[in-house]
Design a protein around this motif. Structure first.
Motif: not given
Length: 388
Positions: A95, A131, A133-135
């Motif tokens: 992240d 998997n 996330p975009d962030e």
């Protein structure tokens, strides 16, 4: 009467065994002392494998040391005839609000390290098993990989003994005493030994060397697990080693090697441990499997199958998670290596070289300024003998 040697290494794990080989190779009459019989499961080096990366956080000293370590591992492979290093590539994911891999870009590129900087979308497209996330952002090192840790120690042990080093295995150190001539006498249950030069590399057992040396090293119980995968896409030769940084924890792992399952461990957290105390087996705490499984279910769902194997090991943490590589504050002929904080194994081939430099020459050409004991104001040393 004490048996005399040129150099004694207390703690023959990853750093100590490497140093013992370097000392013996340079002609020093060397004794390695270990409370167990390396490689063993009582320290921080068991439960293969270990990641090796080069675009490293912490400044240029770490990058230089990682590259030198890589050279030394390749040399060890050649001399020993054993396969020790797999260049699987390493995919680092995080992240970006927790960690942005681009901060180390300048240090890496200035020393010729190849790395690719990826968005979360690019990671998912390239490795569909992942998997994120975009962030999230990522850094992929194609020349990185993993080491077979116990094989490496066995190779160093074999070569050190061949070069003339002696190993006192299953020998617990009871006392250290500095003599009037400056040499150091080490008392064990099997007798005493004396040397002009001593290296202390006791790992998570450093507290047993007090009050001769007191360092801010905190031993911590850690766990790892191997989980069954679905399909072949997470196997060795296909999937890279990996790290995952999140707001709720940081993890590291490896592809399934020889069908053993994906190995994963958590870098942060852990349960405090004291030398001599029981090390609770895997499963003693719900988070042992729970944290690892949750990370796999979130980021590598195809690896969140049945737990196939588990292991418990130890970290040796300094407050800043940087190493200690230095001479004793009172005795320059006593060299200290500790606090490798869960990320030191990959460097042990180069650290052994540095420890031999410090022990035999009193100095090294490598930049060890980030690893000096003096950065800890609380570090104290009495030089007194001790009994544990």
């Amino acid at each position: 009467m004490s048996k005399k040697h040129d150099a004694i290494v207390v703690g023959a794990g990853s750093m100590g065994m490497s140093a013992g080989y370097e000392l013996a190779k340079r002609g020093a009459d060397t004794l390695l002392i270990d409370a167990f019989d390396p490689p063993h499961g009582e320290g921080s080096h068991h439960g293969e494998p270990r990641l090796i990366r080069h675009a490293y956080d912490g400044g240029p000293a770490y990058v230089s040391l990682a590259l030198r370590a890589d050279d030394k591992w390749r040399q060890l492979e050649e001399v020993s005839g054993h396969k020790l290093l797999e260049r699987s590539g390493v995919l680092n994911m995080a992240d970006v609000s927790v960690y942005d891999f681009r901060v180390r870009r300048a240090d890496a590129e200035s020393q010729g390290v190849k790395a690719e900087w990826l968005t979360g979308e690019e990671i998912r497209r390239r490795w569909p098993e992942v998997n994120v996330p975009d962030e999230f952002g990522g850094m992929y090192e194609p020349n990185a990989g993993y080491l077979y840790s116990e094989r490496c120690i066995s190779a160093y042990k074999e070569l050190a003994l061949r070069a003339g080093a002696k190993l006192a295995a299953n020998t617990f150190v009871l006392d250290l005493r500095v003599e009037k001539d400056g040499s150091v006498t080490i008392l064990t249950k099997d007798g005493s030994y004396n040397a002009e030069r001593v290296i202390l590399s006791a790992g998570a057992w450093f507290r047993t060397l007090q009050p001769f040396l007191s360092l801010p090293i905190r031993p911590v119980r850690k766990v790892v697990g191997w989980f069954e995968t679905s399909g072949l896409s997470l196997n060795e030769g296909v999937f890279p080693g990996f790290t995952i940084g999140t707001k709720r924890g940081s993890y590291y792992g490896f592809p399934s090697i020889g069908g053993a399952g994906v190995k994963i461990g958590r870098h942060d957290g852990g349960v405090p441990w004291e030398p001599g105390k029981d090390l609770h087996p895997f499963g003693s705490y719900p988070e042992d499997e729970g944290d690892l499984r949750k990370a796999l279910e979130t980021f590598l769902p195809k690896a969140a199958g049945k737990l196939l194997r588990s292991a418990v090991c130890k970290y040796e943490l300094t407050p800043d998670e940087h190493f200690i590589i230095d001479s004793h504050p009172l005795y320059p002929n006593v060299v200290v290596a500790g606090g490798f904080s869960g990320h030191g194994y990959k460097f042990s081939s180069a650290v052994g070289e540095i420890l031999a430099d410090l022990a035999l020459n009193g100095d090294t050409s490598w930049d060890i300024s980030p690893f000096r004991i003096s950065r800890f104001s609380a570090a104290t040393s009495s030089g007194q003998s001790h009994t544990s």
